[in-house]
Design a protein around this motif. Structure first.
Motif, PDB file in Angstrom:
ATOM      1  N   SER A  66     -39.276 200.533  23.841  1.00 42.11           N
ATOM      2  CA  SER A  66     -38.062 201.178  23.796  1.00 42.11           C
ATOM      3  C   SER A  66     -37.853 201.226  25.458  1.00 42.11           C
ATOM      4  O   SER A  66     -37.668 202.273  26.098  1.00 42.11           O
ATOM      5  N   GLU A  67     -37.805 199.999  26.191  1.00 44.86           N
ATOM      6  CA  GLU A  67     -37.137 199.811  27.322  1.00 44.86           C
ATOM      7  C   GLU A  67     -36.351 198.882  27.516  1.00 44.86           C
ATOM      8  O   GLU A  67     -36.306 197.946  26.798  1.00 44.86           O
ATOM      9  N   TYR A  68     -35.200 199.174  27.926  1.00 43.78           N
ATOM     10  CA  TYR A  68     -33.892 198.575  28.156  1.00 43.78           C
ATOM     11  C   TYR A  68     -34.060 197.292  28.913  1.00 43.78           C
ATOM     12  O   TYR A  68     -34.564 197.717  30.141  1.00 43.78           O
ATOM     13  N   ASN A  69     -33.693 196.262  28.595  1.00 48.02           N
ATOM     14  CA  ASN A  69     -33.688 195.045  29.348  1.00 48.02           C
ATOM     15  C   ASN A  69     -32.343 194.845  30.447  1.00 48.02           C
ATOM     16  O   ASN A  69     -31.281 194.501  29.556  1.00 48.02           O
ATOM     17  N   PRO A  70     -32.556 195.009  31.661  1.00 52.68           N
ATOM     18  CA  PRO A  70     -31.308 195.209  32.375  1.00 52.68           C
ATOM     19  C   PRO A  70     -30.840 193.544  32.918  1.00 52.68           C
ATOM     20  O   PRO A  70     -29.616 193.651  33.056  1.00 52.68           O
ATOM     21  N   LYS A  71     -31.708 192.651  32.114  1.00 55.54           N
ATOM     22  CA  LYS A  71     -31.246 191.150  32.440  1.00 55.54           C
ATOM     23  C   LYS A  71     -30.338 190.538  31.467  1.00 55.54           C
ATOM     24  O   LYS A  71     -29.973 189.606  31.693  1.00 55.54           O
ATOM     25  N   VAL A  72     -30.167 191.318  30.368  1.00 56.84           N
ATOM     26  CA  VAL A  72     -29.319 190.628  29.308  1.00 56.84           C
ATOM     27  C   VAL A  72     -28.128 191.680  28.894  1.00 56.84           C
ATOM     28  O   VAL A  72     -28.254 192.749  29.270  1.00 56.84           O
ATOM     29  N   SER A  73     -27.074 190.886  28.407  1.00 54.61           N
ATOM     30  CA  SER A  73     -26.087 191.438  28.167  1.00 54.61           C
ATOM     31  C   SER A  73     -26.301 191.759  26.386  1.00 54.61           C
ATOM     32  O   SER A  73     -26.828 190.799  25.718  1.00 54.61           O
ATOM     33  N   GLN A  74     -25.994 192.864  25.877  1.00 52.06           N
ATOM     34  CA  GLN A  74     -26.314 193.144  24.463  1.00 52.06           C
ATOM     35  C   GLN A  74     -25.408 194.434  23.984  1.00 52.06           C
ATOM     36  O   GLN A  74     -24.741 195.189  24.757  1.00 52.06           O
ATOM     37  N   THR A  75     -25.411 194.311  22.369  1.00 52.36           N
ATOM     38  CA  THR A  75     -24.632 195.423  21.851  1.00 52.36           C
ATOM     39  C   THR A  75     -25.720 196.863  21.706  1.00 52.36           C
ATOM     40  O   THR A  75     -26.838 196.430  21.290  1.00 52.36           O
ATOM     41  N   VAL A  76     -25.384 197.707  22.003  1.00 49.59           N
ATOM     42  CA  VAL A  76     -26.326 199.060  21.744  1.00 49.59           C
ATOM     43  C   VAL A  76     -25.517 199.710  20.762  1.00 49.59           C
ATOM     44  O   VAL A  76     -24.338 199.687  20.567  1.00 49.59           O
ATOM     45  N   TRP A  77     -26.254 200.512  20.067  1.00 49.86           N
ATOM     46  CA  TRP A  77     -25.797 201.152  18.870  1.00 49.86           C
ATOM     47  C   TRP A  77     -26.121 202.677  19.024  1.00 49.86           C
ATOM     48  O   TRP A  77     -27.287 203.009  19.347  1.00 49.86           O
ATOM     49  N   LEU A  78     -25.130 203.427  19.046  1.00 58.48           N
ATOM     50  CA  LEU A  78     -25.341 205.056  19.158  1.00 58.48           C
ATOM     51  C   LEU A  78     -24.979 205.571  18.051  1.00 58.48           C
ATOM     52  O   LEU A  78     -23.915 205.599  17.333  1.00 58.48           O
ATOM     53  N   SER A  79     -25.930 206.404  17.553  1.00 63.32           N
ATOM     54  CA  SER A  79     -25.702 207.291  16.395  1.00 63.32           C
ATOM     55  C   SER A  79     -25.860 208.848  16.912  1.00 63.32           C
ATOM     56  O   SER A  79     -26.562 209.292  17.677  1.00 63.32           O
TER      57      SER A  79
END
Length: 152
Positions: A66-79
């Protein structure tokens, strides 16, 4: 479901359900996973099981953590109460973040930049569950990080 670990080689389904039950009553939640496609699944399970109890952000974590990787672009999902939303985030590494002088458990100096960016981007992801505004979440996370670095 516990037997699924032996059958499928992963423990994610039971972990997802237990986290979604939110036994500690957390106001916010953060889910990092490794397996492709599980980020959306985590958010959807949270939404079905945790209606109105807490906001949760789910993403492909650094090595599945549960550590966000700042080096990549990605889709995040918000519930959240209104449902599940996807947001596409571009990579966000910064060479200008302050560094901390606190003991980093032996973190090599060359890893300080990634460490600081990971901390700030993970805080920002969690703050996003409240703000639903990436810029505002990043700004708050950066302020918290800068205050932490000054207090040494």
């Amino acid at each position: 479901m516990i037997a699924w670990r032996a059958r499928y080689g992963l423990r994610t389904p039971i972990n997802t359900v237990v986290r979604a039950l939110n036994p500690g009553g957390a106001k916010l939640g953060i889910r990092g996973s490794y397996h492709p496609g599980f980020q959306q699944l985590h958010a959807e399970v949270e939404n079905v099981m945790g209606k109105t109890s807490h906001g949760v952000i789910s993403f492909k974590g650094l090595s599945g953590e549960s550590e966000y990787n700042p080096k990549v672009s990605q889709t995040v999902w918000l519930s959240h109460n209104e449902g599940v939303e996807s947001h596409y985030w571009e990579e966000q590494m910064s060479e200008e973040l302050p560094s901390t002088n606190r003991d980093r458990m032996g973190t090599p100096v060359e890893d300080n930049e990634l460490m600081a960016n990971t901390v700030v981007s993970t805080m920002a992801a969690l703050l996003f569950t409240e703000t639903n505004d990436r810029e505002l979440a990043n700004s708050k996370a950066l302020s918290l990080w800068e205050a932490y670095c000054k207090d040494q």
